[in-house]
Every structure is written in C-alpha cells, then in structure tokens.
Design a protein around this motif. Structure first.
Motif, PDB file in Angstrom:
ATOM      1  N   VAL A  11       0.836  -1.208   0.000  1.00 45.62           N
ATOM      2  CA  VAL A  11       0.000   0.000   0.000  1.00 45.62           C
ATOM      3  C   VAL A  11       0.872   1.261   0.000  1.00 45.62           C
ATOM      4  O   VAL A  11       0.557   2.249  -0.670  1.00 45.62           O
ATOM      5  N   ALA A  13       3.797   1.480  -1.364  1.00 37.82           N
ATOM      6  CA  ALA A  13       4.299   1.591  -2.738  1.00 37.82           C
ATOM      7  C   ALA A  13       3.233   2.206  -3.644  1.00 37.82           C
ATOM      8  O   ALA A  13       3.525   3.090  -4.471  1.00 37.82           O
ATOM      9  N   ALA A  14       1.983   1.756  -3.474  1.00 35.93           N
ATOM     10  CA  ALA A  14       0.878   2.292  -4.286  1.00 35.93           C
ATOM     11  C   ALA A  14       0.685   3.777  -4.001  1.00 35.93           C
ATOM     12  O   ALA A  14       0.461   4.581  -4.918  1.00 35.93           O
ATOM     13  N   LEU A  15       0.799   4.131  -2.723  1.00 36.61           N
ATOM     14  CA  LEU A  15       0.644   5.533  -2.322  1.00 36.61           C
ATOM     15  C   LEU A  15       1.763   6.381  -2.934  1.00 36.61           C
ATOM     16  O   LEU A  15       1.533   7.514  -3.375  1.00 36.61           O
TER      17      LEU A  15
END
Lengths: 163, 265
Positions: A11, A13-15
């Motif tokens: 998450v 990394a996604a952010l």
C-alpha cells in the motif's frame, strides 16, 4: 515476511505512485519532477520502522516504470534508493532520535545523488559535478521539507506501530 | 483526472512485440541500453536507428504515443545538444554566432549524444508501451528466482508489486477526492509560495495514510482468513513461456550487436 508487513508495504508503494501522479495536477510543484517528487518524503518512513524498506523500493520502481523515461531510470533510481535506505537503516543503530535520524536520512539521500549524476554523466555526457549539485539541491529541498511533514504525520498515524 | 486514472503507458495490441515473452523484452532492452554506448560512428548509429525503427513499426504502437513519451525530455535532449555545441572545442570552426566559435567536433558530439539518448528512450519506452505492468512483475519474479537460494523474498516482492498495482487507481481516486474536499474548505494547492503549497499537502496526506492503512489492514485480515501461506506450492494464472519468436528475436539482436561492433570506427 508477515502478511501485515507485506500488505502495508504494498500500500505504501501504491501511495508513492499515486502521490507522484497527483503531482501532475499541481504543475508548479512538478516542474522538475524528475528529481523533485513529493513522495520522496516517504523515504523518511524507514526512520520509524526499517520494514518500510521494500515498500519504498517498490514505489520507486513502479513510479519509474510509469515515467516517460521508461526503464532507463529503473536501475539507477532503484539503486540510489536501496543504497541510501540501507545506509540509513544502519545509521539507525547509532542514531536514536527520529528528527536527528531524518536529518541524517536527508543528508545520505542528498549525498548519494551522485548515483543519479553518474547516470546523467554516462547517458548524456553532462558534467558530473554540475549534475550532482543540481540534483542534490532538489533532493535536499524536498527531503528537508519532508522532516516536519513526516514528524507531524507520525504523531497522527504512528508509522512505527502499523507495520 | 479521468485521464490520470489510466496508469502506465500500455497500449493494448496483438503485435509481434506485444506477444513476446516479457523476459525477452527486458533482456533485449537491457543489453540494448548497454550496447548503445558502444556506437561511435555514423553507420553504427544508423544500424541502431534502423533496429529501433523496425521495433517501433513491428509493435504497431502509434507514433504519437512514443512522441508523447518524449515530450518531457525534449528539453533535456536540446539542452544536451546545445551544451556540447558550446563546450566541445575539437575539429575545425564550423561557424560563429556573436563571436562564439562553434566547432565541427561540438556539432558531431552534440548530435551523437542526443541521438543516443533519443534511441534509449524510444527503445526502453517500447517495454512499457507493449507490456502490462502485471506481465513486467511476473517477468521480474521469474528473473529474480535464483535469488530465492539466498533467502531473498522474491515471491513476496512480486506479490507486493501486484497488490500495489491493484491499489494505485484506488488511491489516486482517494487522493483526488481528498484534495477536492480540502480545496472546498479553502486549501489552495496551486497558488501561493512554495512553502505554503507544501504545507497544504499535510492535510492531504493524513487522511490518505489513514485510509491506505485501513485498506491494508482489511486486506491482511482477508488474506489471513483465507489461509495465505506464501509462495510455496502456489500455481500461476499466467505461465510465461519462451517461444520460437523469442528465440528469433534473440538471434536477430545478436546479429545487430555483431553488426554494431563491425561498424564501429
């Protein structure tokens, strides 16, 4: 690796990627987004818990995959982050205060911009020290700004306990 | 914002380049990036340009997509060209601008470096234009597999990438929603001094982190409830396979590299 650690890193990394892309909405901040990425402040997460290492690395990797310069930035960009974060994690053994650790983090990332300067030197034959100076200035700016931001965020989110 | 939701640069298609195993694309592009630095003559650059042009044509990716990818770096290419034009003082004086002498060596060096960077960007962007991020993730997992022997968490890293790719559009929507909510309360992200705009990012990041961690917690609970136990013994939905086309591309690329070394001055 614990499931919680894996998912929280995913998450993060996604952010990292999402915030990088949202930067495009704010053109005045993104004028030099090659080195002036707001999510660079996420590098301070390892100060609160070294387990954030993989999340940041994956974030940098995916952001570079989506960047127009394609895979070219991948090797040097990821190497810069991995080496810097590794050093910062090691420094965590002797530096205990979060703010001091974040200052050290900022200096390590800034100094290590020679890796990016080297990339520019071999790819574009740009003067090494000039490239180092300019890219390091951008990194120093964003990482220094990130210290109070991440300090304030940590008071509300408690990064160290989540992962 | 809708355009921003299309993450990555993948252009769907069924061309020969699209159908290549992603490992082949990564390997060939990696070695292209290495060998492009060996070009040092007109004909060696010409050979690599033909290789890049044939690859673009074979990919059937509209040229406008590649041109769009080049937009942010035109400045860098032009800047590099001009820098070499001014700094390099080799060869004969080609012409003078405001009593500043421009040398033939500077022109040649500027063109060579700009051409090299142009080729690098065009060829490397073909990877992301013809391969989905999930395919790239699968390929990286396969390519890093030998590192499992030294206990490197290859499967976990690949799964992390897959989960991230799933969450990027969701978190982008979330970021958009929160930034609009903050803007409606008077937060200004677009104007004012840089310091103020950076400060304005804090009320954006707090709810974003809170919401992201909430999603992570829910997903971790769901995975635990379903008995997720890592990569051991797991099968795959997409199996990567090196086919005849891949072998052909490897042979072709080896020929190009051999040609490059023959054409070097």
């Amino acid at each position: 690796m614990k499931i919680q650690t894996l998912v929280v890193n995913a998450v993060i990394a996604a952010l990292y990627v999402a915030v990088s892309m949202v930067l495009l909405i704010f053109p005045p901040l993104a004028f030099s987004n090659i080195q002036f990425r707001i999510p660079e402040i996420f590098n301070h997460l390892v100060v609160f818990n070294k387990k954030y290492f993989f999340g940041i690395i994956v974030g940098v990797f995916l952001t570079n995959i989506f960047s127009p310069t394609g895979v070219y930035d991948l090797i040097f960009g990821v190497a810069h982050s991995a080496i810097s974060l590794g050093i910062v994690i090691l420094l965590g053994r002797i530096i205990k205060k979060p703010v001091t650790h974040m200052i050290a983090n900022t200096l390590v990332f800034t100094f290590n911009m020679f890796i990016i300067a080297f990339e520019l030197y071999i790819a574009l034959d740009l003067p090494f020290f000039w490239s180092w100076l300019t890219t390091a200035a951008g990194e120093l700016g964003i990482m220094a700004v990130g210290i109070p931001i991440m300090y304030a965020l940590n008071k509300k989110v408690r990064f160290g306990q989540i992962i | 914002m809708n355009n921003m939701m299309i993450i990555g640069q993948y252009v769907p298609g069924n061309s020969i380049i699209h159908r290549l195993d992603p490992r082949t694309k990564i390997t060939v592009i990696f070695f292209f990036v290495v060998f492009v630095f060996f070009a040092n003559s007109f004909w060696s650059y010409a050979l690599l340009t033909v290789f890049a042009a044939v690859s673009v044509i074979a990919s059937r990716v509209p040229v406008r997509y590649i041109a769009k990818g080049l937009t942010p770096i035109w400045f860098l290419i032009v800047f590099t060209f001009l820098l070499h034009l001014i700094v390099t003082k080799e060869g004969q004086v080609a012409f003078e601008i405001f009593s500043w002498k421009i040398y033939t060596g500077g022109i040649a060096q500027g063109i060579a470096i700009s051409m090299r960077f142009f080729l690098l960007i065009v060829v490397t962007s073909l990877l992301t234009l013809t391969t989905t991020p999930i395919e790239i993730t699968d390929a990286i997992e396969e390519m890093l597999a030998p590192l499992k022997k030294v206990k490197f968490p290859v499967h976990e890293l690949a799964l992390m990438m897959s989960i991230s790719l799933r969450f990027i559009p969701t978190l982008m929507q979330e970021t958009d929603k929160i930034s609009k909510a903050q803007a409606s309360r008077g937060v200004d992200f677009r104007t004012g001094p840089l310091k103020e705009r950076i400060k304005a990012v804090v009320p954006l990041l707090v709810p974003l982190f809170v919401s992201a961690f909430k999603r992570a917690e829910e997903l971790a609970m769901a995975m635990e409830a379903r008995g997720y136990q890592g990569g051991e013994g797991r099968s795959k939905l997409r199996e990567l396979r090196i086919g005849k086309i891949d072998v052909l591309i490897y042979i072709l690329f080896i020929c190009v590299v051999a040609g490059l070394f023959l054409l070097r001055s």
